[in-house]
Design a protein around this motif. Structure first.
Motif, PDB file in Angstrom:
ATOM      1  N   ASP A 217       0.818  -1.214   0.000  1.00 46.76           N
ATOM      2  CA  ASP A 217       0.000   0.000   0.000  1.00 46.76           C
ATOM      3  C   ASP A 217       0.852   1.265   0.000  1.00 46.76           C
ATOM      4  O   ASP A 217       2.028   1.231   0.394  1.00 46.76           O
ATOM      5  N   PRO A 218       0.275   2.400  -0.401  1.00 45.07           N
ATOM      6  CA  PRO A 218       1.010   3.671  -0.374  1.00 45.07           C
ATOM      7  C   PRO A 218       1.367   4.072   1.053  1.00 45.07           C
ATOM      8  O   PRO A 218       0.681   3.694   2.016  1.00 45.07           O
ATOM      9  N   ASP A 219       2.443   4.831   1.192  1.00 47.93           N
ATOM     10  CA  ASP A 219       2.822   5.358   2.501  1.00 47.93           C
ATOM     11  C   ASP A 219       1.747   6.310   3.006  1.00 47.93           C
ATOM     12  O   ASP A 219       1.023   6.942   2.221  1.00 47.93           O
ATOM     13  N   ILE A 220       1.661   6.423   4.333  1.00 45.66           N
ATOM     14  CA  ILE A 220       0.670   7.298   4.955  1.00 45.66           C
ATOM     15  C   ILE A 220       1.355   8.163   6.012  1.00 45.66           C
ATOM     16  O   ILE A 220       2.197   7.692   6.773  1.00 45.66           O
ATOM     17  N   ALA A 233      -2.741  10.210   2.646  1.00 44.68           N
ATOM     18  CA  ALA A 233      -1.987   9.432   1.665  1.00 44.68           C
ATOM     19  C   ALA A 233      -1.654  10.262   0.437  1.00 44.68           C
ATOM     20  O   ALA A 233      -1.127   9.729  -0.543  1.00 44.68           O
ATOM     21  N   VAL A 238       3.021  13.138   1.622  1.00 41.09           N
ATOM     22  CA  VAL A 238       3.921  12.058   2.022  1.00 41.09           C
ATOM     23  C   VAL A 238       5.354  12.380   1.626  1.00 41.09           C
ATOM     24  O   VAL A 238       6.291  12.188   2.405  1.00 41.09           O
TER      25      VAL A 238
END
Length: 278
Positions: A217-220, A233, A238
């Motif tokens: 998953d994308p960084d948060i 997100a 980010v």
């Protein structure tokens, strides 16, 4: 007093836990007192948990699983119970912590919850509100179990030197808290760096924040306000916070020098001193 038969097991994870605890205890032919004797807790506590008036702990759950032969059911269920007792706005954050491969946190004046001791957490949570403080402390400490997983996340914590001097809970509590930080000194998956006062103006002046990184998953990025949390997100946000964190780590002391500073502050500010001889 609410009778266990009135509990709706679908009302909440805590109600379900209590309902199942009584069901399995009775199936084993044990009274509350007998089960309490086996797991080294009082029968009264067993009753309070069965009636959803007291939170179970991971330790209690492990002992009950062993005593009732429930194959880890209560140990798994207690995680859901404790997470459900977090403030609604923070539950998503606990879920992010549980899934993250890497957690990077910058704190300005307090030790991050994942590395707090019981006494320190109680002091933080008890400011202006002593309501259910023991239960709220247990819920916070339960989050730390992610560090005990077979493959725990890598945790980087950059803290301002101010957090070492902010006497939270008194000198004894601070001695224990700083000693706890030092206990991770040889753990490559838990890394503590101190941003010294001498760093001057730095990339974290806008406040504390967390970065969560995942396998797929994308960084948060996560920041907090009073009674609210703000996960984001957005790639630009980010990217900006990742750059800020890189600069904070570069400005912070090395892991070794950070540990030395923590030791020095412990001794000089919180060390036990003999009473002067009259």
């Amino acid at each position: 007093m609410t009778h266990i038969n009135a509990l709706d097991p679908g009302a909440s994870p805590l109600d379900y836990y209590g309902y199942e605890l009584r069901r399995h205890r009775e199936a084993a032919g044990l009274t509350q007192r007998q089960l309490g004797d086996i797991v080294n807790y009082t029968g009264s506590l067993v009753g309070q948990i069965e009636t959803a008036r007291k939170l179970p702990t991971p330790e209690f759950s492990e002992r009950v699983d062993a005593a009732l032969g429930t194959d880890g059911m209560f140990s798994r269920l207690v995680e859901l119970v404790l997470r459900s007792r977090l403030p609604a706005w923070f539950q998503q954050v606990a879920e992010l912590e549980g899934r993250a491969l890497e957690i990077c946190t910058f704190q300005t004046h307090v030790i991050h919850g994942l590395l707090q001791t019981r006494a320190y957490a109680r002091a933080v949570l008890g400011v202006l509100d002593q309501t259910d403080v023991e239960d709220r402390t247990a819920v916070r400490l339960a989050r730390q179990r992610i560090l005990e997983k077979e493959e725990p996340p890598i945790l980087w914590m950059v803290i301002s030197e101010a957090a070492l001097y902010q006497e939270t809970g008194g000198a004894e509590t601070m001695r224990g808290q700083l000693a706890h930080l030092l206990s991770f000194e040889c753990n490559p998956r838990v890394n503590v760096q101190v941003l010294p006062f001498s760093a001057g103006a730095h990339a974290g002046l806008q406040g504390a924040f967390n970065l969560y990184r995942f396998r797929r998953d994308p960084d948060i990025v996560y920041t907090e306000g009073y009674g609210s949390g703000h996960p984001a997100a957005n790639p630009d946000t980010v990217s900006d916070c990742s750059l800020r964190y890189d600069h904070l780590q570069a400005a912070a002391l090395s892991l070794k020098d950070s540990a030395e500073l923590i030791r020095r502050v412990t001794e000089e500010r919180y060390g036990q001193r003999d009473n002067p001889v009259a």
